[in-house]
Design a protein around this motif. Structure first.
Motif, mmCIF file in Angstrom:
data_model
loop_
_atom_site.group_PDB
_atom_site.id
_atom_site.type_symbol
_atom_site.label_atom_id
_atom_site.label_comp_id
_atom_site.label_asym_id
_atom_site.label_seq_id
_atom_site.Cartn_x
_atom_site.Cartn_y
_atom_site.Cartn_z
ATOM 1 N N MET A 31 49.345 -5.290 21.160
ATOM 2 C CA MET A 31 49.097 -3.964 21.721
ATOM 3 C C MET A 31 48.966 -4.034 23.239
ATOM 4 O O MET A 31 49.535 -3.195 23.960
ATOM 5 C CB MET A 31 47.836 -3.367 21.096
ATOM 6 N N ILE A 32 48.237 -5.032 23.736
ATOM 7 C CA ILE A 32 48.084 -5.206 25.191
ATOM 8 C C ILE A 32 49.449 -5.482 25.832
ATOM 9 O O ILE A 32 49.775 -4.935 26.893
ATOM 10 C CB ILE A 32 47.097 -6.345 25.489
ATOM 11 N N PHE A 33 50.265 -6.325 25.182
ATOM 12 C CA PHE A 33 51.589 -6.671 25.716
ATOM 13 C C PHE A 33 52.457 -5.431 25.889
ATOM 14 O O PHE A 33 53.044 -5.202 26.955
ATOM 15 C CB PHE A 33 52.276 -7.672 24.779
ATOM 16 N N TRP A 34 52.537 -4.598 24.842
ATOM 17 C CA TRP A 34 53.405 -3.424 24.912
ATOM 18 C C TRP A 34 52.841 -2.360 25.842
ATOM 19 O O TRP A 34 53.615 -1.624 26.490
ATOM 20 C CB TRP A 34 53.629 -2.856 23.515
ATOM 21 N N MET A 35 51.524 -2.268 25.963
ATOM 22 C CA MET A 35 50.933 -1.318 26.905
ATOM 23 C C MET A 35 51.236 -1.734 28.341
ATOM 24 O O MET A 35 51.550 -0.881 29.187
ATOM 25 C CB MET A 35 49.424 -1.220 26.675
ATOM 26 N N LEU A 36 51.175 -3.033 28.618
ATOM 27 C CA LEU A 36 51.495 -3.515 29.966
ATOM 28 C C LEU A 36 52.990 -3.397 30.259
ATOM 29 O O LEU A 36 53.389 -3.033 31.374
ATOM 30 C CB LEU A 36 51.041 -4.971 30.122
ATOM 31 N N LEU A 37 53.812 -3.689 29.241
ATOM 32 C CA LEU A 37 55.264 -3.615 29.435
ATOM 33 C C LEU A 37 55.728 -2.188 29.707
ATOM 34 O O LEU A 37 56.756 -1.971 30.351
ATOM 35 C CB LEU A 37 55.979 -4.166 28.200
ATOM 36 N N GLY A 38 54.966 -1.212 29.235
ATOM 37 C CA GLY A 38 55.353 0.178 29.420
ATOM 38 C C GLY A 38 54.906 0.787 30.734
ATOM 39 O O GLY A 38 55.277 1.929 31.045
ATOM 40 N N ILE A 39 54.148 0.043 31.532
ATOM 41 C CA ILE A 39 53.655 0.585 32.807
ATOM 42 C C ILE A 39 54.795 1.042 33.726
ATOM 43 O O ILE A 39 54.706 2.116 34.346
ATOM 44 C CB ILE A 39 52.733 -0.427 33.499
ATOM 45 N N PRO A 40 55.896 0.275 33.871
ATOM 46 C CA PRO A 40 56.997 0.767 34.716
ATOM 47 C C PRO A 40 57.565 2.111 34.267
ATOM 48 O O PRO A 40 58.082 2.869 35.088
ATOM 49 C CB PRO A 40 58.053 -0.346 34.594
ATOM 50 N N VAL A 41 57.476 2.396 32.957
ATOM 51 C CA VAL A 41 57.948 3.697 32.464
ATOM 52 C C VAL A 41 57.148 4.824 33.103
ATOM 53 O O VAL A 41 57.701 5.874 33.465
ATOM 54 C CB VAL A 41 57.835 3.748 30.922
ATOM 55 N N LEU A 42 55.836 4.622 33.253
ATOM 56 C CA LEU A 42 54.998 5.640 33.886
ATOM 57 C C LEU A 42 55.394 5.884 35.335
ATOM 58 O O LEU A 42 55.198 6.982 35.873
ATOM 59 C CB LEU A 42 53.524 5.213 33.824
ATOM 60 N N TYR A 43 55.964 4.877 35.963
ATOM 61 C CA TYR A 43 56.338 5.003 37.380
ATOM 62 C C TYR A 43 57.754 5.561 37.559
ATOM 63 O O TYR A 43 57.988 6.434 38.405
ATOM 64 C CB TYR A 43 56.222 3.636 38.060
#
Length: 320
Positions: A138-150
Motif C-alpha cells: 500500500m505504501i509503495f503504490w501510494m508513493l508511486l502515485g504521487i507524480p500523478v497528483l502533480y
C-alpha cells in the motif's frame, strides 16, 4: 457508419459499465462478508489477501468505473470542474489498480508457499507476514502515485477544444502509458500470477500425500483452486485491453476516421471488460468451489439471517 459506431460505443459504455459496476460492488461485499465471518478464512494469509483485495476493488469501482459511466450517461464530469477531483480520482485509480493486482499476485505466491513440501516455505505463508506485505504494498503504490497528483491537470483539448483532465507533461505521459499501465499494471502481474499459479497447481497435486492437518489441507486446496481459476479468468480480460490500448497508443492522427471509430468501439468494450477482474471474484469462487458455496449459504442464512431474527425478537416490544 461513423454515427452508428459512435452510438454503439456510447451504449456499450453506459450499459456494460453499469452492469459491471452493480455486479462488482455486490461481488466484493459478499466476499468481505464471507471471509470475515469464518475463522477458517480469518486465520488464512491467502484469504487475508483476497479480503483486502475486495475492499480495494470496491474503491476501484467508485473511483474508476462509476465516474466514467456517469460521464457518458449523463454528461457529468466532475474531473473537469474540480482540479482537486481530477488529481485525486486518477491517483486512487492507479493506486487501487496496482494494489488490487498486488494482492492477487501475493495470494497466488502465498498458495505456492502454503503447498510447498519444505516446512521453511510453508512457514512463510502466515497472517503476520501477509499483513506486513500488504502495508508495504500500500505504501509503495501510494508513493508511486504521487507524480500523478502533480502532472494531472486541467487542459484544453486541441481536438475538441474542450477542457479535459489529462497529463500535461509529455515525458511523464510516455512513462505512464508504456511503463506504468502496460508493464506495472498489466504484463507484470499477469506474468507473475501465471508462473506461481502453475507452480502452486503442481504442488497441490501432491498435497494429499503430505502429513498436513485435514482442515488445513482442505482449506489450502480450496483456496488454491479459487485463486488459480481467478488468475486464468483475469488473463482473458486483461490481454484484450493490453492489445487494444497498445494499438491506440500507436494510432496515427491521420488514420482513416472509420478505422479509428472501430478501434474506439473495441476500446469501449475492452475498457469495460478491464474492470471485470475487479468485480467478478465472488462469482468465480462460487462456481469454482462447492465448499465456498456451502460456506456462503451458511454465513448468509445460518449466521447473519438468524442473528437478525434474534435481534428483532429481542427488541420486539410486547403489547400490554
Amino acid at each position: 457508419m461513423s454515427a452508428s459506431l459512435a452510438y454503439a460505443t456510447q451504449q456499450i459504455n453506459i450499459y456494460l459499465r453499469s452492469i459491471v459496476f452493480v455486479c462488482g460492488v455486490t461481488s466484493n461485499i459478499f466476499n468481505i462478508i464471507v471471509f470475515l465471518s469464518l475463522a477458517t478464512f480469518r486465520e488464512s494469509s491467502c484469504a487475508f489477501y483476497l479480503t483486502t483485495m475486495s475492499f480495494v476493488n470496491t474503491l476501484q469501482m467508485f473511483f474508476g468505473l462509476l465516474p466514467r459511466t456517469i460521464n457518458v450517461a449523463f454528461g457529468i464530469d466532475w474531473s473537469i470542474t474540480s482540479l482537486a477531483y481530477c488529481k485525486v480520482r486518477y491517483y486512487f485509480f492507479q493506486s487501487c489498480s496496482g494494489l488490487s493486482y498486488t494482492c492477487m499476485t501475493l495470494a497466488t505466491i502465498d498458495q505456492y508457499l502454503a503447498t510447498c513440501s519444505s516446512p521453511f516455505w510453508q512457514r512463510c505463508s502466515n497472517i503476520k507476514l501477509a499483513r506486513c506485505l500488504f502495508v508495504l504494498s500500500m505504501i509503495f503504490w501510494m508513493l508511486l502515485g504521487i507524480p500523478v497528483l502533480y502532472y494531472y491537470n486541467l487542459n484544453t483539448s486541441t481536438v475538441t477544444n474542450q477542457t479535459i483532465c489529462t497529463i500535461t507533461n509529455p515525458a511523464f505521459q510516455r512513462y505512464f502509458s508504456y511503463f506504468n499501465l502496460l508493464i506495472l499494471l498489466c504484463l507484470m502481474p499477469v506474468g507473475v500470477t501465471i508462473l506461481f499459479g502453475i507452480l502452486a497447481y503442481r504442488n497441490v497435486q501432491h498435497l494429499t500425500y503430505r502429513a498436513v492437518p485435514l482442515v488445513r489441507r482442505e482449506t489450502d486446496k480450496q483456496l488454491t483452486v479459487m485463486v488459480l481459476i481467478e488468475d486464468v479468468y483475469n488473463l482473458f480480460f486483461i490481454l484484450p485491453y493490453i492489445t487494444v490500448y497498445a494499438l491506440q497508443l500507436n494510432l496515427s492522427v491521420n488514420t482513416d476516421p472509420t478505422y479509428a471509430d472501430r478501434i474506439n468501439l473495441i476500446s469501449a468494450i475492452t475498457s469495460a471488460l478491464y474492470y471485470v477482474p475487479f468485480s467478478s471474484a465472488f462469482y468465480i469462487y462460487v462456481c469454482a468451489s462447492e465448499r465456498f458455496r456451502r460456506q456462503f449459504l451458511y454465513v448468509l442464512f445460518k449466521v447473519h439471517v438468524n442473528r437478525c431474527r434474534k435481534d428483532l425478537a429481542r427488541n420486539r416490544i410486547l403489547p400490554d
